[in-house]
Design an enzyme around this catalytic site. Structure first.
Site, PDB file in Angstrom:
ATOM      1  CG  HIS A  95     -39.736  19.359  10.894  1.00  0.00           C
ATOM      2  ND1 HIS A  95     -38.942  18.532  10.135  1.00  0.00           N
ATOM      3  CD2 HIS A  95     -40.992  18.863  10.770  1.00  0.00           C
ATOM      4  CE1 HIS A  95     -39.679  17.577   9.581  1.00  0.00           C
ATOM      5  NE2 HIS A  95     -40.931  17.774   9.948  1.00  0.00           N
ATOM      6  CG  HIS A 120     -44.128  18.564   5.396  1.00  0.00           C
ATOM      7  ND1 HIS A 120     -42.855  19.048   5.626  1.00  0.00           N
ATOM      8  CD2 HIS A 120     -44.441  17.797   6.470  1.00  0.00           C
ATOM      9  CE1 HIS A 120     -42.420  18.595   6.796  1.00  0.00           C
ATOM     10  NE2 HIS A 120     -43.356  17.829   7.320  1.00  0.00           N
ATOM     11  CG  HIS A 163     -46.333  14.200  15.505  1.00  0.00           C
ATOM     12  ND1 HIS A 163     -45.058  13.712  15.370  1.00  0.00           N
ATOM     13  CD2 HIS A 163     -46.596  14.870  14.355  1.00  0.00           C
ATOM     14  CE1 HIS A 163     -44.561  14.076  14.194  1.00  0.00           C
ATOM     15  NE2 HIS A 163     -45.475  14.764  13.547  1.00  0.00           N
ATOM     16  CD  GLU A 215     -42.291  14.227  10.736  1.00  0.00           C
ATOM     17  OE1 GLU A 215     -43.047  14.741   9.896  1.00  0.00           O
ATOM     18  OE2 GLU A 215     -41.994  14.792  11.806  1.00  0.00           O
TER      19      GLU A 215
END
Length: 280
Positions: free
Chosen positions: A12, A59, A193, A240
């Site tokens: 996402h 977030h 990441h 995630e």
């Protein structure tokens, strides 16, 4: 009875929302990324799901350090796109399915999961970017959405095993809902990441593709990956991917892959995408 017919996993990355909104999704850089979702967009148009249970992480848009729920389910009528610092995305308001959401919340709590119930919140790119990737530029989202937010931002996040078990409990709750609904479960975030520090930009394609392999078939080995392995092999934000395991747990013992896509890079992130169906 309501039934879970498919599972979708996707990154996402917020940059995908920017590319979509600025009509750059077919340029030289973004074109190969978005092309990997063309199959899914056509498939979704044919499938016509009624409801998507969309697993994502906030977030710091709806939650902050004042309160951090491990698992939170949205039971509201609608959710507006959040302002993440540069104004809300110009995408449709997300409409919920309160009846099913409350039914799932009750089922999960009676199944001994301590859910936080949210009746009002804004939703950020973690939820709206997957909708754009699957449905494109639309005046209204063609599905009702039940947001399921997971804490993967602040230590300690839930274990992969707990996430998988939550998916199993979601499947039980959906199966007991009396209305005839075509339900999909989406797990979002990842893949490998890291956004800060000396390892910023870390991408581990070998590990990512092994994880994609583990989502398919009858193995449950992914649920036992410890937090330290995600951190070591996939960077600080690779955790995630435990949210994908909620979707996988909801698919039952065995899955078959309908579509698979992996691309490097998007910004400093690897893009992963899977469409699965239960194969029990």
């Amino acid at each position: 009875m309501a039934r879970i017919t498919a599972g979708v996993a996707t990154s996402h990355v917020p940059l995908l929302g920017v590319a979509h909104d600025l009509k750059k999704d077919r340029d030289d850089y973004f074109g190969p990324i978005f092309a990997g979702y063309d199959w899914t967009r056509a498939w979704e148009q044919a499938e016509k799901p009624d409801v998507v249970i969309l697993v994502y992480n906030d977030h710091a848009s709806a939650f902050d350090m004042k309160f951090i729920p491990t698992f939170a389910i949205g039971c509201g009528e609608s959710y507006r796109p959040a302002d993440e610092g540069w104004g809300p995305r110009k995408v449709p308001v997300v409409h919920g399915h309160p009846d099913l959401a409350w039914h799932i919340a009750q089922g999960l709590i009676l199944d001994e999961f301590d859910m936080t119930i949210i009746n009002e919140m804004d939703v950020d790119h973690g939820l709206t970017v997957p909708l754009s990737m699957m449905f494109g530029d639309v005046a209204e989202w063609p599905v009702k959405v039940i947001p399921l937010a997971v804490n993967v931002v602040t230590y300690p996040p839930p274990s992969g095993n707990r996430c998988w078990a939550l998916g199993e409990a979601i499947a039980r709750a959906v199966a007991s809902f009396p209305e005839d609904l075509n339900v999909q479960v989406w797990g979002t975030g990842g893949m490998s990441h890291q956004l800060q520090g000396p390892r910023a930009g870390l991408i581990n394609a070998e590990w990512d593709n092994d994880f994609l392999d583990g989502m398919i078939g009858d193995t449950d080995r992914l649920r036992h990956i410890p937090h330290i392995e995600y951190l070591r092999e996939t960077g600080s934000e690779g955790i995630e991917m435990v949210m994908w395991l909620i979707m996988r747990g909801a698919m039952g013992k065995r899955t078959a892959a309908l579509h698979r896509h992996y691309h490097v890079p998007c910004s400093n992130t690897a893009i992963g995408h899977l469409v699965l169906k239960p194969d029990n």
